[in-house]
Enzyme design. Structure first.
Site, PDB file in Angstrom:
ATOM      1  CD  GLN A 181      39.113 101.582   8.789  1.00  0.00           C
ATOM      2  OE1 GLN A 181      39.344 101.802   9.981  1.00  0.00           O
ATOM      3  NE2 GLN A 181      38.481 102.455   8.031  1.00  0.00           N
ATOM      4  CG  HIS A 203      41.757 110.157   5.628  1.00  0.00           C
ATOM      5  ND1 HIS A 203      40.449 110.050   6.058  1.00  0.00           N
ATOM      6  CD2 HIS A 203      41.839 109.441   4.496  1.00  0.00           C
ATOM      7  CE1 HIS A 203      39.775 109.305   5.194  1.00  0.00           C
ATOM      8  NE2 HIS A 203      40.599 108.916   4.234  1.00  0.00           N
ATOM      9  CB  THR A 242      54.469 117.720  -8.215  1.00  0.00           C
ATOM     10  OG1 THR A 242      54.901 118.129  -9.516  1.00  0.00           O
ATOM     11  CG2 THR A 242      55.260 118.460  -7.149  1.00  0.00           C
ATOM     12  CB  CYS A 327      30.381 104.548   1.054  1.00  0.00           C
ATOM     13  SG  CYS A 327      32.110 104.460   1.449  1.00  0.00           S
TER      14      CYS A 327
HETATM   15  C1  LIG Z   1      39.049 104.660   4.037  1.00  0.00           C
HETATM   16  C2  LIG Z   1      39.363 103.367   3.391  1.00  0.00           C
HETATM   17  C3  LIG Z   1      39.875 103.316   2.084  1.00  0.00           C
HETATM   18  C4  LIG Z   1      40.030 104.553   1.230  1.00  0.00           C
HETATM   19  O1  LIG Z   1      41.101 105.343   1.641  1.00  0.00           O
HETATM   20  P1  LIG Z   1      41.138 106.884   1.189  1.00  0.00           P
HETATM   21  O2  LIG Z   1      42.473 107.348   1.643  1.00  0.00           O
HETATM   22  O3  LIG Z   1      40.008 107.546   1.904  1.00  0.00           O
HETATM   23  O4  LIG Z   1      41.000 106.915  -0.279  1.00  0.00           O
HETATM   24  C5  LIG Z   1      40.190 102.081   1.560  1.00  0.00           C
HETATM   25  N1  LIG Z   1      40.029 100.958   2.264  1.00  0.00           N
HETATM   26  C6  LIG Z   1      39.544 100.964   3.524  1.00  0.00           C
HETATM   27  C7  LIG Z   1      39.423  99.669   4.263  1.00  0.00           C
HETATM   28  C8  LIG Z   1      39.191 102.160   4.132  1.00  0.00           C
HETATM   29  O5  LIG Z   1      38.710 102.156   5.355  1.00  0.00           O
END
Ligand SMILES: *Cc1c(COP(=O)(O)O)cnc(C)c1O
Length: 398
Positions: A181, A203, A242, A327
């Site tokens: 974040q 993402h 890969t 979540c």
């Molecule tokens: C979204 C998030 C993750 C997980 O990342 P992904 O790429 O969705 O597996 C881990 N830590 C934090 C703080 C997140 O916000």
């Protein structure tokens, strides 16, 4: 279909059009396997991967060899926890973390506890920071790793990462931070800090889903991480499989954009955030969660006493907002992060998170604030009149 306004940038972000454009050729013309060293198809894929590695390294102040590609933040975090465990399990293995980590840290640790690992989950203060002196006091001779979230995904609080890294290095303990974040929201320079390992995810920074990276400091003695994925020996054996070339190219471009535009983007979001705090402070019987100053520029977390968040969210169909964290949206389980900062169960299930981002406009913020406040007033009025919907509200004090 009418689309709601997106205020959930902590859960995911749209792919920036410039990122998408950078990725496109790697699905078609440059589709080769980056490990195919015998021909031009492999070379062009490899060129894209190595350019991305450099772009990511540049954003972090790292070198390209210190970046390992993964499938995202979850894998990067698991790679650290499981990798340290596999490297040290025979010599005794103690981990230190906090009670406000992402599940991708807590779940692998819970699993390892059933296999003999020792884990300390440090409490946080009422704004959500772990105290560096608590870390220092928890370190034992068999402590192998300290992992602390950089910027919290629910309440936005930024931890004193540099001080913690300093303590860990002085005591010769590896230090990892989940910066998923925080990346792009603040200046992270691994040359200026003693962070050993750092997780990122594409993402969350306007790149594609399913790709991320782990920064692993190059130093002596070498950081030993047993691989999670074994196979063809890609990524110097640390992460076989890969490479997701288009995804990696997209992650690289996302980082390049953040390096240039991150500071200005954050300053703009900070203004929106201040405006929201100011307006929300007028809501009776409400609380802002987290640290107001040392905070991610895009996070607003607010507890509205007496109104369950899932109820408020369904009254706000025009806004994509979230309860404490993505979540737990399906269930009404109170967020462990909110509980850790001292919120009651009632308060925790009455909390809303706004996440702002690159494509948030001032108009969206102003409309969003007005809609949010009037929905709250409406629900409270209804409950005073004793309408049937009032049973969904959870307090008698409204
Ligand atoms: C979204 C998030 C993750 C997980 O990342 P992904 O790429 O969705 O597996 C881990 N830590 C934090 C703080 C997140 O916000």
């Amino acid at each position: 279909m009418h689309k709601p306004t997106y205020f959930d940038y902590h859960a995911s972000t749209p792919v920036d059009p410039r990122v998408l454009e950078s990725m496109m050729p790697y699905f078609t013309e440059h589709f080769g396997n980056a490990s195919s060293k015998q021909h031009a198809f492999g070379w062009s894929a490899d060129f894209g991967v190595e350019k991305a590695r450099k772009q990511i390294a540049d954003l972090l102040g790292a070198t390209a060899q210190e970046i390992v590609f993964t499938s995202g933040g979850t894998e990067s975090n698991n790679m650290v926890i499981m990798g340290v465990w596999e490297s040290f399990r025979d010599q005794g293995c103690h981990f230190i973390t906090t009670q406000v980590e992402h599940k991708a840290i807590l779940e692998p640790l819970h699993y390892l506890e059933t296999h003999g690992a020792k884990v300390t989950y440090l409490p946080v203060d009422n704004e959500g920071h772990v105290r560096p002196q608590d870390i220092a006091a928890a370190i034992r001779p068999e402590t192998r790793l300290v992992s602390v979230i950089y910027g919290n995904n629910e309440i936005g609080t930024i931890n004193p990462i540099d001080d913690i890294a300093e303590i860990c290095t002085a005591k010769d303990v590896l230090f990892h931070t989940d910066a998923v974040q925080a990346l792009g929201k603040m200046n992270i320079d691994v040359q200026k800090t003693k962070i050993d390992l750092l997780s990122i995810s594409a993402h969350k920074i306007y790149g594609p889903k399913g790709v991320g990276a782990l920064y692993i400091r190059k130093r002596s003695p070498r950081i030993r991480l047993h691989p999670l994925m074994m196979g063809g020996g890609q990524e110097r054996g640390i992460r076989s499989g890969t490479l997701n070339v288009p995804g990696i190219v997209g992650l690289g471009k996302s980082c390049e954009i953040l390096k240039i535009e991150g500071p200005a983007e954050c300053a703009r979001l900070r203004e929106y955030q201040n405006y929201m705090f100011q307006e929300f402070s007028k809501i009776p019987d409400s609380l802002i969660n987290g640290d107001l100053k040392n905070r991610l520029c895009n996070n607003i977390s607010i507890t509205i006493n007496g109104i369950r968040s899932n109820f408020l969210i369904s009254a706000l169909k025009d806004m994509a907002i979230s309860t404490g964290s993505a979540c737990s949206t399906q269930s009404v389980v109170p967020s462990y992060v909110l509980m850790a900062i001292g919120r009651s169960e009632e308060e925790a299930v009455s909390t809303i998170r706004f996440g702002l981002g690159r494509f948030t406009t001032q108009n969206e913020v102003e409309c969003g604030v007005r809609t949010f406040i009037s929905a709250i007033e409406d629900l409270r009025k209804k409950s005073r009149l004793g309408s049937p919907s009032s049973e969904a509200l959870n307090g008698s004090h409204i």
